[in-house]
Motif scaffolding. Structure first.
Motif, PDB file in Angstrom:
ATOM      1  N   VAL A 136       1.358   5.871  -2.639  1.00 16.19           N
ATOM      2  CA  VAL A 136       0.478   5.469  -1.547  1.00 16.19           C
ATOM      3  C   VAL A 136      -0.846   5.026  -2.150  1.00 16.19           C
ATOM      4  CG1 VAL A 136      -0.762   6.242   0.508  1.00 16.19           C
ATOM      5  CG2 VAL A 136       1.583   6.994   0.127  1.00 16.19           C
ATOM      6  N   ASP A 137      -1.208   3.778  -1.901  1.00 14.77           N
ATOM      7  CA  ASP A 137      -2.431   3.199  -2.438  1.00 14.77           C
ATOM      8  C   ASP A 137      -2.491   3.346  -3.953  1.00 14.77           C
ATOM      9  OD1 ASP A 137      -4.779   1.759  -2.076  1.00 14.77           O
ATOM     10  OD2 ASP A 137      -6.021   3.562  -1.895  1.00 14.77           O
ATOM     11  N   GLY A 138      -1.341   3.164  -4.589  1.00 12.37           N
ATOM     12  CA  GLY A 138      -1.268   3.180  -6.041  1.00 12.37           C
ATOM     13  C   GLY A 138      -1.161   4.545  -6.676  1.00 12.37           C
ATOM     14  N   ARG A 139      -1.162   5.621  -5.871  1.00 10.64           N
ATOM     15  CA  ARG A 139      -1.101   6.969  -6.427  1.00 10.64           C
ATOM     16  C   ARG A 139       0.195   7.648  -6.015  1.00 10.64           C
ATOM     17  NH1 ARG A 139      -6.436   6.419  -4.786  1.00 10.64           N
ATOM     18  NH2 ARG A 139      -6.016   7.398  -2.767  1.00 10.64           N
ATOM     19  N   THR A 176      -3.449   0.148   8.155  1.00  9.51           N
ATOM     20  CA  THR A 176      -1.993   0.131   8.061  1.00  9.51           C
ATOM     21  C   THR A 176      -1.433   1.248   8.948  1.00  9.51           C
ATOM     22  OG1 THR A 176      -2.127  -0.645   5.775  1.00  9.51           O
ATOM     23  CG2 THR A 176      -0.027   0.302   6.485  1.00  9.51           C
ATOM     24  N   ILE A 199       0.827  -1.195   0.000  1.00  2.00           N
ATOM     25  CA  ILE A 199       0.000   0.000   0.000  1.00  2.00           C
ATOM     26  C   ILE A 199       0.869   1.255   0.000  1.00  2.00           C
ATOM     27  CG2 ILE A 199      -0.217   0.163   2.536  1.00  2.00           C
ATOM     28  CD1 ILE A 199      -3.206   0.916   2.010  1.00  2.00           C
ATOM     29  N   ASP A 241      -7.607  11.868  -0.809  1.00  2.83           N
ATOM     30  CA  ASP A 241      -6.328  11.842  -0.096  1.00  2.83           C
ATOM     31  C   ASP A 241      -6.539  11.625   1.401  1.00  2.83           C
ATOM     32  OD1 ASP A 241      -4.897  14.444  -2.173  1.00  2.83           O
ATOM     33  OD2 ASP A 241      -4.796  12.267  -2.388  1.00  2.83           O
ATOM     34  N   PRO A 247      -0.573  -3.766   3.128  1.00  3.26           N
ATOM     35  CA  PRO A 247      -1.848  -3.386   3.750  1.00  3.26           C
ATOM     36  C   PRO A 247      -2.069  -4.117   5.067  1.00  3.26           C
ATOM     37  CG  PRO A 247      -2.148  -3.900   1.415  1.00  3.26           C
ATOM     38  CD  PRO A 247      -0.754  -4.317   1.771  1.00  3.26           C
ATOM     39  N   THR A 277      -7.235   8.185   2.449  1.00  3.58           N
ATOM     40  CA  THR A 277      -6.157   7.228   2.274  1.00  3.58           C
ATOM     41  C   THR A 277      -5.202   7.244   3.452  1.00  3.58           C
ATOM     42  OG1 THR A 277      -6.272   7.435  -0.134  1.00  3.58           O
ATOM     43  CG2 THR A 277      -4.238   6.516   0.793  1.00  3.58           C
ATOM     44  N   VAL A 278      -4.751   8.424   3.851  1.00  2.00           N
ATOM     45  CA  VAL A 278      -3.727   8.505   4.886  1.00  2.00           C
ATOM     46  C   VAL A 278      -3.984   9.703   5.795  1.00  2.00           C
ATOM     47  CG1 VAL A 278      -2.159   9.809   3.366  1.00  2.00           C
ATOM     48  CG2 VAL A 278      -1.226   8.570   5.329  1.00  2.00           C
ATOM     49  N   LYS A 299      -7.090   4.488   5.278  1.00  2.00           N
ATOM     50  CA  LYS A 299      -6.461   3.180   5.139  1.00  2.00           C
ATOM     51  C   LYS A 299      -5.139   3.117   5.889  1.00  2.00           C
ATOM     52  CE  LYS A 299      -8.386   2.368   0.508  1.00  2.00           C
ATOM     53  NZ  LYS A 299      -8.046   2.091  -0.914  1.00  2.00           N
ATOM     54  N   ILE A 300      -4.522   4.293   6.101  1.00  2.00           N
ATOM     55  CA  ILE A 300      -3.178   4.358   6.684  1.00  2.00           C
ATOM     56  C   ILE A 300      -3.135   5.432   7.764  1.00  2.00           C
ATOM     57  CG2 ILE A 300      -0.726   4.777   6.217  1.00  2.00           C
ATOM     58  CD1 ILE A 300      -1.445   4.205   3.206  1.00  2.00           C
TER      59      ILE A 300
END
Length: 265
Positions: free
Chosen positions: A73-76, A206, A10, A89, A39, A92-93, A173-174
């Motif tokens: 981060v997460d594919g971006r 994560t 991730i 964004d 992840p 995601t984190v 997610k993070i």
């Protein structure tokens, strides 16, 4: 080469460098770092003060620009933040900072701080946002009465719990936690670490945990990266790195922690 892990990462950091301009000349805070995070795992970044670990964390979330290399981060791809984060964004984190007093408005009440984050990140109206905020604050150990106190009236440990609740408002997610227990006494820090472990287990979130305290990282992290002067000098499973450190710098760090030293001997 970037470390291989059992699932698609991730977070992927490749040959990342960060340099700061100072009156005395450039400071190479991070130099050619490779790192991956899977992840749902907790990864520790350890090192002495000035090793570059906090700068690396801030580069991962886009708070400082990279001079070269890349972070995904997460594919971006990660780019420095300008203005308010987008909802994607934020979802995601999220970052938890060391100083909870300055990262929170001391005049604001916890319920208002967290409800504001819920409204921005989740798009909820005022009433459902406050209801969600109360639930989040309760889940991290902040009572309804405490949620209505001024943030400045709370203890350091309570403020960090509010910071965690506010971060969770985005349902990220993070979580990137930068020395979140360093200013707390031992018993309060232990309860906060237990909270982070519970959140990680319950949510499958994560966690990237930055600390100079190897004992804390050994307790919390599945894997660990050891930094010295902006460079990763050793990494691997926490038990392996602490049980049989290969790099001289890691051995020095391990030997300075009584509990770790006795287990590694």
């Amino acid at each position: 080469m970037t470390e291989a892990i059992a699932t698609d990462p991730i977070i992927t950091v490749t040959d990342l460098s960060v340099t700061f301009a100072t009156p005395r000349g450039p400071v190479h805070a991070v130099r050619g770092v490779d790192m991956v995070v899977a992840p749902g795992e907790t990864v520790g970044i350890v090192g002495e003060s000035g090793s570059g670990k906090s700068t690396l964390a801030r580069a991962i979330v886009g708070l400082v620009p990279a001079e070269s290399g890349s972070a995904f981060v997460d594919g971006r791809p990660v780019r420095p933040l300008r203005g308010r984060r987008s909802r994607v964004d934020a979802g995601t984190v999220q970052m938890i900072f060391q100083d909870s007093y300055t990262s929170l408005n001391p005049r604001q009440r916890p319920i208002d701080a967290v409800a504001e984050a819920v409204r921005v990140c989740q798009g909820l109206g005022r009433a459902p946002a406050r209801e969600r905020a109360l639930h989040l604050l309760g889940s991290v150990g902040i009572s309804p009465a405490q949620s209505r106190m001024k943030t400045r009236s709370l203890s350091g440990g309570q403020r960090q719990r509010v910071s965690i609740a506010r971060a969770l408002a985005a349902d990220p997610k993070i979580l990137v936690a930068d020395e979140p227990t360093s200013s707390l006494d031992q018993s309060i820090a232990a309860s906060l670490l237990n909270l982070l472990r519970r959140i990680q287990a319950e949510r499958g979130i994560t966690v990237v945990f930055i600390s100079h305290d190897l004992g804390v990282v050994r307790y919390l992290a599945h894997r660990v990266y050891v930094m010295k002067e902006g460079v990763i000098v050793e990494h691997g499973l926490t038990a392996d790195v602490f049980g049989a450190p290969e790099h001289e710098y890691t051995r020095t760090l391990v030997s300075s922690v009584p509990g770790v030293r006795s287990e590694a001997a």
